[in-house]
Design a protein around this motif. Structure first.
Motif, PDB file in Angstrom:
ATOM      1  N   UNK A 165     -10.236  43.782  42.469  1.00  0.00           N
ATOM      2  CA  UNK A 165      -8.977  42.789  42.128  1.00  0.00           C
ATOM      3  C   UNK A 165      -9.167  41.747  41.291  1.00  0.00           C
ATOM      4  N   UNK A 166     -10.148  40.672  41.469  1.00  0.00           N
ATOM      5  CA  UNK A 166     -10.513  39.595  40.945  1.00  0.00           C
ATOM      6  C   UNK A 166     -10.908  39.774  39.591  1.00  0.00           C
ATOM      7  N   UNK A 167     -11.679  40.831  39.568  1.00  0.00           N
ATOM      8  CA  UNK A 167     -12.487  41.109  37.958  1.00  0.00           C
ATOM      9  C   UNK A 167     -11.506  41.479  37.073  1.00  0.00           C
ATOM     10  N   UNK A 168     -10.210  42.430  37.729  1.00  0.00           N
ATOM     11  CA  UNK A 168      -9.048  42.775  36.716  1.00  0.00           C
ATOM     12  C   UNK A 168      -8.240  41.798  36.295  1.00  0.00           C
ATOM     13  N   UNK A 169      -8.101  40.695  37.189  1.00  0.00           N
ATOM     14  CA  UNK A 169      -7.065  39.616  36.865  1.00  0.00           C
ATOM     15  C   UNK A 169      -7.866  38.357  36.133  1.00  0.00           C
ATOM     16  N   UNK A 170      -8.956  38.651  36.153  1.00  0.00           N
ATOM     17  CA  UNK A 170      -9.854  37.443  35.421  1.00  0.00           C
ATOM     18  C   UNK A 170      -9.549  37.443  33.819  1.00  0.00           C
ATOM     19  N   UNK A 171      -9.413  36.178  33.344  1.00  0.00           N
ATOM     20  CA  UNK A 171      -9.584  36.198  31.788  1.00  0.00           C
ATOM     21  C   UNK A 171     -10.562  36.576  31.187  1.00  0.00           C
ATOM     22  N   UNK A 172     -10.521  37.188  29.871  1.00  0.00           N
ATOM     23  CA  UNK A 172     -11.683  37.586  29.278  1.00  0.00           C
ATOM     24  C   UNK A 172     -12.419  36.223  28.816  1.00  0.00           C
ATOM     25  N   UNK A 173     -13.548  36.236  28.524  1.00  0.00           N
ATOM     26  CA  UNK A 173     -14.291  35.224  28.072  1.00  0.00           C
ATOM     27  C   UNK A 173     -13.765  34.622  26.571  1.00  0.00           C
ATOM     28  N   UNK A 174     -13.644  33.670  26.360  1.00  0.00           N
ATOM     29  CA  UNK A 174     -13.002  33.263  24.864  1.00  0.00           C
ATOM     30  C   UNK A 174     -14.176  33.462  23.863  1.00  0.00           C
ATOM     31  N   UNK A 175     -13.346  33.959  22.740  1.00  0.00           N
ATOM     32  CA  UNK A 175     -14.477  34.206  21.638  1.00  0.00           C
ATOM     33  C   UNK A 175     -14.952  32.993  20.948  1.00  0.00           C
ATOM     34  N   UNK A 176     -16.133  32.803  20.551  1.00  0.00           N
ATOM     35  CA  UNK A 176     -16.710  31.629  20.033  1.00  0.00           C
ATOM     36  C   UNK A 176     -16.169  31.690  18.670  1.00  0.00           C
ATOM     37  N   UNK A 177     -15.784  30.293  18.434  1.00  0.00           N
ATOM     38  CA  UNK A 177     -15.195  29.776  17.219  1.00  0.00           C
ATOM     39  C   UNK A 177     -16.374  29.870  15.899  1.00  0.00           C
ATOM     40  N   UNK A 178     -15.843  30.260  14.755  1.00  0.00           N
ATOM     41  CA  UNK A 178     -16.675  30.312  13.717  1.00  0.00           C
ATOM     42  C   UNK A 178     -16.763  29.342  12.875  1.00  0.00           C
TER      43      UNK A 178
END
Length: 134
Positions: free
Chosen positions: A121-134
């Protein structure tokens, strides 16, 4: 699938049987789904107060040294099904240390399932990691 006064009557019978030391695994089936997620979604199911009584009864059964391990294990499984929360995990953790090996094993399996469910449940509600800015 009963409601209202019928649930109160069922709970009263279960509480009396527990107090008299006569509650057994065969009689616990009626309490397993009383406050299940499916029954809570349906209209006319158990009230919050009735569910609190059901939870208290099942907890008392699971903790009772006077009842057999099968009955206590079924009560714990019923709790974990209806309330897969930290309170149930705490009870399972305590029962892992029980002197009856079959109950302790059931408590260990229940605790692992609850922890696995919580992690999922915690994994499903976690925010995806931010994509690195190029």
């Amino acid at each position: 699938n009963c409601s209202g006064e019928f649930i109160d009557s069922l709970l009263s019978r279960g509480e009396k049987a527990f107090k008299d030391g006569a509650l057994n695994a065969g009689e616990l089936g009626a309490f397993r789904d009383l406050c299940s997620p499916a029954n809570q979604r349906s209209a006319g199911g158990a009230t919050d107060k009735q569910c609190a009584r059901n939870r208290d009864l099942l907890s008392d059964v699971a903790e009772s040294k006077k009842l057999d391990a099968q009955t206590r294990s079924l009560a714990l499984a019923s709790l974990a099904y209806q309330w897969p929360d930290d309170k149930t995990s705490k009870l399972a953790r305590a029962l892992v240390k029980d002197g009856d090996k079959s109950l302790a094993d059931q408590a260990d399996r229940t605790l692992k399932r609850l922890e696995q469910r919580k992690a999922t449940e915690q994994a499903s509600t976690a925010k995806p990691p931010a994509k690195p800015v190029k």
